[in-house]
Design an enzyme around this catalytic site. Sequence first.
Site, short mmCIF file in Angstrom:
data_model
loop_
_atom_site.label_atom_id
_atom_site.label_comp_id
_atom_site.label_asym_id
_atom_site.label_seq_id
_atom_site.Cartn_x
_atom_site.Cartn_y
_atom_site.Cartn_z
CE LYS A 83 -3.69 -0.40 2.52
NZ LYS A 83 -4.28 -0.58 3.85
NE ARG A 97 -5.14 3.68 3.64
CZ ARG A 97 -5.26 3.82 2.33
NH1 ARG A 97 -4.73 4.88 1.72
NH2 ARG A 97 -5.88 2.90 1.61
N GLY A 123 -7.95 -6.85 4.17
CA GLY A 123 -8.87 -6.92 5.30
C GLY A 123 -8.32 -7.62 6.53
CG MET A 161 -2.77 -6.77 9.04
SD MET A 161 -1.08 -6.36 8.67
CE MET A 161 -1.19 -5.68 7.05
NE ARG A 220 -6.07 -4.65 -3.12
CZ ARG A 220 -6.67 -4.43 -1.95
NH1 ARG A 220 -5.96 -4.11 -0.91
NH2 ARG A 220 -7.97 -4.53 -1.83
CG HIS A 249 -14.01 -10.29 3.69
ND1 HIS A 249 -14.34 -11.59 4.01
CD2 HIS A 249 -12.71 -10.13 4.00
CE1 HIS A 249 -13.27 -12.18 4.52
NE2 HIS A 249 -12.27 -11.31 4.53
NE ARG A 284 -1.68 -49.86 -14.05
CZ ARG A 284 -1.94 -49.07 -13.01
NH1 ARG A 284 -0.96 -48.42 -12.41
NH2 ARG A 284 -3.16 -48.92 -12.57
CD GLU A 299 4.25 -49.63 -10.25
OE1 GLU A 299 3.47 -48.78 -9.79
OE2 GLU A 299 3.92 -50.51 -11.05
CB SER A 303 5.89 -45.08 -17.26
OG SER A 303 5.01 -44.13 -16.75
N GLY A 313 6.01 -44.76 -11.74
CA GLY A 313 4.74 -44.71 -11.03
C GLY A 313 5.04 -44.14 -9.67
CB THR A 314 5.78 -40.69 -8.54
OG1 THR A 314 4.62 -40.09 -9.09
CG2 THR A 314 6.96 -40.49 -9.45
CG ASN A 315 0.38 -42.23 -7.28
OD1 ASN A 315 0.97 -41.16 -7.37
ND2 ASN A 315 -0.83 -42.43 -7.76
CG ASP A 316 2.37 -48.62 -6.12
OD1 ASP A 316 2.10 -48.83 -4.93
OD2 ASP A 316 1.65 -49.00 -7.07
CB CYS A 371 1.98 -42.33 -15.41
SG CYS A 371 2.40 -43.91 -14.66
CE1 TYR A 385 4.61 -40.44 -20.09
CE2 TYR A 385 6.31 -41.04 -21.68
CZ TYR A 385 5.34 -41.40 -20.74
OH TYR A 385 5.12 -42.73 -20.46
#
Length: 882
Positions: A27, A97, A106, A108, A347, A463, A626, A753, A772, A774-777, A839, A859
């Site tokens: 501000k 201010r 809003g 402060m 702003r 708000h 798969r 994986e 590929s 498999g980043t979850n496993d 993936c 990819y």
Amino acid sequence: MTQRWVYSFDDSDFGSNAGLKSLLGGKGLGLAEMTRLGLPVPPGFTITTAACTWFFAHEHTWPDQLGAELEDAIARLELTSGKKLGCGDDPLLVSVRSGAAVSMPGMMDTVLNLGLNDRSCAALARRSDNAHFAWDSYRRFVQMFGDLVLGIHYTRFSKVQKQYCGDRELSDLTVAEQEELTKKLQEVIAQHGHEFPQDPRVQLRLAIDAVFRSYNSHRARYYRKTRKIPDDAGTAVSIQAMVFGNMGQDSGTGVAFTRNPKTGAAGLFGEWLPDAQGEDVVAGFCNPLPLNDGSAGSEDGARLEDVMPASYAMLIDMKGKLEAHFGDMQDIEFTIERGKLYLLQTRSGKRTAQAAVKIVVDLVREGHIDRKEALGRIDPQNLEYVLRPLISPDAQKNVIARGLDASPGAACGQVVFDSLDCQEYFDRDVPTILVRQETSPEDIQGMTVAAGVLTSRGGQTSHAAVVARGMGRPCVVGCTEIQVDYERELFYAGDSVIQKGDWITIDGGTGEVMEGKVEMLAPESDSGSLATLLAWADEHARLEVRANADTGPDALRARQLGAVGIGLSRTEHMFFKPEALRAIRRMILADDPRSRQRALNDILPIQRQMFRELFEVMDGLPVTIRLLDPPLHEFLPTRETEISEVAEDLGVRAEALVVRLKQLNEANPIMGHRGVRIGVSNPGVYRTQVRAIFEAACQLTKEGTVVLPEVMIPLVGIPNELKVMRDLTIETAEEIIARYGVGPKYKIGTMIELPRAALLADEIAEHADFFSFGTNDLTQMTYGFSRDDMGKFLADYQREGIIVDTPLAVFDVAGVGQLVSMATEKGRAAKPMLQVGICGEHASDPTGVRFFHENGLDYVSCSPYRVPVARLAAAHAALGFL
Ligand code: ADP
Ligand code: MG
Ligand code: MG
């Protein structure tokens, strides 16, 4: 150089521009820049954030020089304005201010009309020849000072005020009554053990302290925590000569965006109120009037454009100057005092994700910024909101009320009336619509977890509207057709009574409020602007973006959103079609190879048809399929009633089914009989799937479609597992291709994986055309956390600060990252042409994308709706923005 604590708006000694925002706050810097641009800004000065930091570090005291610098600055202000702070015939009044480096709208406090006391109020009345205005200002000041500086809850004042006014509006009070009311409000202060200070210097010092303290208020800290804003920056304090929008019908105050913050459309957009001050518009207590035709607001309200054409024309002129200077859409606060316009704040305006995209593309076209800048300004994560759900056009809907369309997207949830309930429902996975008369910063927490927000009061810049848009939360405001009863936890809408826990649907794009759950449509990827921006992104990105899709329609959506292939198609989803499910159950329960094969033969055409649909849609682009991954027991029923039903349906005895279920039951399914292990135990299953893939592919190839299948073997940890499956795949594929006489070019590869797969990546690569991740496993196996169980302790870990992010949401560069980069390196060393992708869930997580970019992956493959996110993130990674 000695440290300075105070900078005047027109100070020429700013030094280098870098760091100014963190010193003066957004501000303070905006006011200084507007002053330097020659725009009409009331004079003033800013106390730096460093002073605030000092204040907190030294038991709420001031640095030595601050008092003196403050006096100097006040003296200069008195000189330029020709008035004296809070005294004399023409008293100087100021606002105090808040404003941190990172905008926290809003969060402060700001105190207006400071300097008023019994004497200066009388002087102001004489000087302005408007006693009503003087007392209106004094009353406001007493109230604000009591609330913000002395910490007396504002309801204490509003209660007294309501009692005093009865049915009348404040504007109906006589001057004598206003005076009496103001005294009564001062008594409230006295009743709370404080004295209202008459001395303007005392008022000022206390107000500065209060603004400092407001930086560490509960709500401000919560706001920073949820947005990961560091806590130690402090707020600046700007002290500015007051101008008055409450001097009569030729005065007013308002908020304007230089473009439409919902759609991004060109043209001033905003609201105003005649004869009003400061927060009246933003607070949402009154329903403000529109600036022009393009602005929402009460429908029949008087437009600023018509009522004060000269001020409106000036605003338009300033909009051009501000955008040219800042190179962005601005959110400005203005006040008109007896026909003269002043700017009080500027702003970068908060905007919806849709608007953000259109605005940067338009800014490039208008020559304000270049393409790189445009790409950098959009947070990839926000692109998901561009594609927010909409109400289906042919949905059955019962509209019970209409309000203002504050933040687009439809949301459906159970009604709750406060933040705590929002959180409680959220913890139980129940979506909510937070319904309020208006929201205040206390409601932020609820808004963060609510599916949508509905308020009965307030305008497009209230708000609720501003915060919801910033969060990408669907929101309807100013819905005057509903009456909210907090006490009884219900709201009325016409003849309907909606209680806490009832389902409603809101449409933040139209302002409609509907009873119950209304059918929604997946959002359209319409906007030309999005396509343009993503095309610019693709020019820079090196990582390609594929999608995870199991069905034709999903694949089509992914392709429309710019996916250049399918990186993961989960065949198990195809087994959940009723006919397929039956067949696989028969296969699992079969006692002999012949009946097992018969069951598989029934599965074949169903799978073939599904693959056909995928290949057709993805004509010319690769499709990674798969082979079956989950353990077989997932296809069997578990509940008793279901068991007997299924047994009857399949013509087997329920006991036989129970026995088989027992055999298949696993102590640790995550590490159980799944992935390639199914293929090893039941080669017929994988062979059938491969047949289905290649029969579909060969047929389509014959018909002229370009099919690029990539057969992917899951959960490999032993090189020989892959070798066996590769042989099986090639044998089956070649036999089919020979039968058809034509066939596709195909690849065979594996998921990486398991940590062991990463360790032996070079050996595995000998049997793979692609990897590929498999980043979850891979993440759960590396941590040794099962994703189904980690919920039980994750919160404890986060509370103790042992881990910060959820490993499945934010890619673990430190640990899993090592496996990914090692496996990529080893794999490519063994086979330079190896294609490498990912993936998992992390494919569109910006942390992950940067890492995958840097490690040379080819990819990422994510869910269709995240494709735009990943495309932009890939560009950000390439441009070094991430
Ligand atoms: P916030 O950060 O909550 O918006 P501000 O400091 O911007 O707080 O002040 C709140 C309101 O008070 C704004 O709408 C602004 O227009 C008004 N205001 C602030 N300073 C002045 C001033 N010097 N003269 C008139 N109005 C002011
Ligand atoms: Mg405020
Ligand atoms: Mg403001």
